[in-house]
Write a protein that holds these residues in place. Structure first.
Motif, PDB file in Angstrom:
ATOM      1  N   LEU A 196       0.830  -1.204   0.000  1.00  0.00           N
ATOM      2  CA  LEU A 196       0.000   0.000   0.000  1.00  0.00           C
ATOM      3  C   LEU A 196       0.869   1.261   0.000  1.00  0.00           C
ATOM      4  CD1 LEU A 196      -2.850  -1.026   2.469  1.00  0.00           C
ATOM      5  CD2 LEU A 196      -3.048  -0.653   0.004  1.00  0.00           C
ATOM      6  N   ARG A 197       1.983   1.210   0.695  1.00  0.00           N
ATOM      7  CA  ARG A 197       2.902   2.363   0.666  1.00  0.00           C
ATOM      8  C   ARG A 197       3.506   2.533  -0.732  1.00  0.00           C
ATOM      9  NH1 ARG A 197       7.061   2.624   5.462  1.00  0.00           N
ATOM     10  NH2 ARG A 197       7.210   4.726   4.621  1.00  0.00           N
ATOM     11  N   ASP A 198       3.819   1.414  -1.397  1.00  0.00           N
ATOM     12  CA  ASP A 198       4.329   1.493  -2.774  1.00  0.00           C
ATOM     13  C   ASP A 198       3.285   2.126  -3.700  1.00  0.00           C
ATOM     14  OD1 ASP A 198       6.761   0.317  -2.144  1.00  0.00           O
ATOM     15  OD2 ASP A 198       6.086  -1.708  -2.615  1.00  0.00           O
ATOM     16  N   LEU A 199       2.028   1.711  -3.555  1.00  0.00           N
ATOM     17  CA  LEU A 199       0.971   2.269  -4.392  1.00  0.00           C
ATOM     18  C   LEU A 199       0.801   3.762  -4.139  1.00  0.00           C
ATOM     19  CD1 LEU A 199      -1.751  -0.547  -4.241  1.00  0.00           C
ATOM     20  CD2 LEU A 199      -0.181  -0.021  -6.113  1.00  0.00           C
ATOM     21  N   ASP A 200       0.968   4.170  -2.897  1.00  0.00           N
ATOM     22  CA  ASP A 200       0.887   5.599  -2.579  1.00  0.00           C
ATOM     23  C   ASP A 200       2.001   6.369  -3.274  1.00  0.00           C
ATOM     24  OD1 ASP A 200      -0.109   7.916  -1.001  1.00  0.00           O
ATOM     25  OD2 ASP A 200       1.844   7.749  -0.031  1.00  0.00           O
ATOM     26  N   ARG A 201       3.200   5.822  -3.257  1.00  0.00           N
ATOM     27  CA  ARG A 201       4.314   6.487  -3.934  1.00  0.00           C
ATOM     28  C   ARG A 201       4.094   6.558  -5.441  1.00  0.00           C
ATOM     29  NH1 ARG A 201       7.463   3.978   0.290  1.00  0.00           N
ATOM     30  NH2 ARG A 201       7.573   2.018  -0.863  1.00  0.00           N
ATOM     31  N   LEU A 202       3.380   5.575  -5.995  1.00  0.00           N
ATOM     32  CA  LEU A 202       3.103   5.555  -7.437  1.00  0.00           C
ATOM     33  C   LEU A 202       1.891   6.399  -7.811  1.00  0.00           C
ATOM     34  CD1 LEU A 202       3.684   1.741  -8.070  1.00  0.00           C
ATOM     35  CD2 LEU A 202       5.112   3.614  -8.905  1.00  0.00           C
ATOM     36  N   GLY A 203       1.204   6.953  -6.806  1.00  0.00           N
ATOM     37  CA  GLY A 203       0.046   7.796  -7.073  1.00  0.00           C
ATOM     38  C   GLY A 203      -1.184   7.018  -7.485  1.00  0.00           C
ATOM     39  N   ILE A 204      -1.302   5.763  -7.057  1.00  0.00           N
ATOM     40  CA  ILE A 204      -2.445   4.922  -7.397  1.00  0.00           C
ATOM     41  C   ILE A 204      -3.540   5.113  -6.345  1.00  0.00           C
ATOM     42  CG2 ILE A 204      -3.239   2.555  -7.759  1.00  0.00           C
ATOM     43  CD1 ILE A 204      -1.333   3.541  -9.898  1.00  0.00           C
TER      44      ILE A 204
END
Length: 405
Positions: free
Chosen positions: A72-80
């Motif tokens: 979820l943190r990765d998705l936040d960094r990707l702007g998803i």
């Protein structure tokens, strides 16, 4: 093992320590819980209050909790569009020292609803099409970022109103995998899972009598595939144009902008004989209108809300005498003199779960509806007065369709 809290914000651990981690989630006392609608989950999930924030708490084993937290943190960094991961709590024990499952904590997505809550009253087929559109856009965005969901479904999605449409947010990333790039096989697997899951969920609603008679569960499950493939093709297809017709490439980029996407990187190649040019969008980012509105006004909205607000802003700017003023200056005047006063005219107790951008969109819709009926522009002030007096008091829940639809 001692209680451990891994959190994204230094303020969260102190607030979270006040929650009763020594109790299984099913036994948490009501004083800590917030009565919000929950979707179906294979895990125990509760909404709780941590300081001034409402958080979703999901109980699951330690390894998948930590893995989902990082995804979820990765998705936040990707702007998803996905729920915000706030913390993971491990090392829980009960009063007798027995082990309890770990928990994943995410921020409650304000103004969102799980799909089952949206079906408490029979949902019209037109609204169902909007849900499929929103879910298709979310799945395309995930795949463009290299994320294989592994369990795309209505149950694992939250929906927010977005100027007559919906915006979809990923809730459950437990089965997800992040790769540099997805193969066609990985995308097809995700899409087939989405088709089966959605059809099954709608069949379940049909059995309970909550589905509109004209909605075919299998047909709508298949619809997600068609909508996904159409959007994916538009975003990734290779175009071949005659040499010198560079405006064709500009037209293609404008078309992507209209769909809400920006071309961040492109590949352009001339043929060996120089007669044609090949154009391929290599990196496509969603949120074209969101970024434009944020840059001009500082307002952070959903994509369709941004599109609608930008249209109103442009119309307002055309009526101003100060044509030499920079767009940013006029945009901030519009926020100060039009947008904020209009939203503030709607009493907070009548707004429900609508955010300011959605309120403004609803008011613009109501203005159009009243103006059509009167055969002349009735003005925004009159629309606000009528909306507050006649529409909002009758609204039964925040995801209801606007009166003008």
């Amino acid at each position: 093992m001692a209680l451990q809290i891994n959190a994204t914000n230094p303020e969260h651990p102190a607030l979270l320590l006040e929650l009763p981690w020594h109790l299984p989630l099913e036994e948490w006392p009501q004083e800590h819980l917030v009565p919000l609608p929950r979707g179906i989950s294979r895990h125990v999930v509760r909404y709780a209050r941590a300081g001034s924030e409402v958080v979703a708490v999901k109980e699951l084993a330690r390894r998948p909790a930590l893995r989902e937290y990082e995804l979820l943190r990765d998705l936040d960094r990707l702007g998803i569009p996905a729920v915000d991961a706030l913390a993971v709590v491990t090392g829980r024990t009960d009063a007798a020292g027995g082990p309890l499952e770990s928990v994943l904590i995410t921020r409650h997505l304000g103004g969102s609803m799980p799909y089952r809550s949206m079906f408490e009253t029979t949902m019209r087929p037109a609204t169902m099409h909007r849900l499929m559109d929103a879910l298709a856009v979310l799945l395309v965005r995930l795949h463009l970022a290299g994320f294989a969901w592994g369990d795309c479904s209505l149950s694992n999605t939250l929906f927010r109103r977005d100027a007559g449409a919906y915006a979809a947010y990923l809730v459950d990333a437990e089965t997800g995998e992040l790769h540099p790039r997805l193969s066609d096989g990985q995308r097809d697997y995700d899409l087939d899972l989405a088709r089966v899951n959605i059809s099954g969920e709608l069949l379940d609603l049909e059995a309970s009598g909550a589905l509109h008679p004209s909605v075919d569960p299998v047909e709508f499950g298949t619809e997600i595939c068609a909508r996904y493939r159409g959007l994916w093709q538009e975003l990734t297809r290779t175009s071949v144009y005659p040499a010198g017709k560079y405006h064709y490439m500009e037209r293609r980029i404008r078309r992507l902008n209209e769909l809400g996407f920006d071309v961040a990187e492109m590949q352009i190649e001339h043929s060996a004989n120089g007669d044609t040019v090949t154009f391929v969008p290599k990196v496509v980012d969603a949120g074209h209108h969101q970024r434009q509105l944020l840059r001009l006004t500082g307002l952070d909205t959903e994509e369709n809300q941004a599109r609608r607000l930008l249209s109103d802003l442009e119309s307002w700017m055309a009526t101003q005498d100060d044509h030499d003023a920079r767009p940013e200056v006029l945009a901030h005047r519009w926020v100060r003199e039009v947008f904020r006063p209009t939203v503030r005219a709607v009493p907070p107790e009548l707004r429900g779960a609508m955010d300011p951008a959605e309120i403004y969109h609803q008011l613009l819709e109501h203005r159009w509806y009243l103006s059509e009926r009167a055969q002349h522009d009735i003005g925004l002030d009159t629309a606000v007065e009528d909306y507050v007096e006649n529409i909002l008091p009758r609204a039964r829940e925040p995801l209801r369709q606007p009166a003008s639809e």
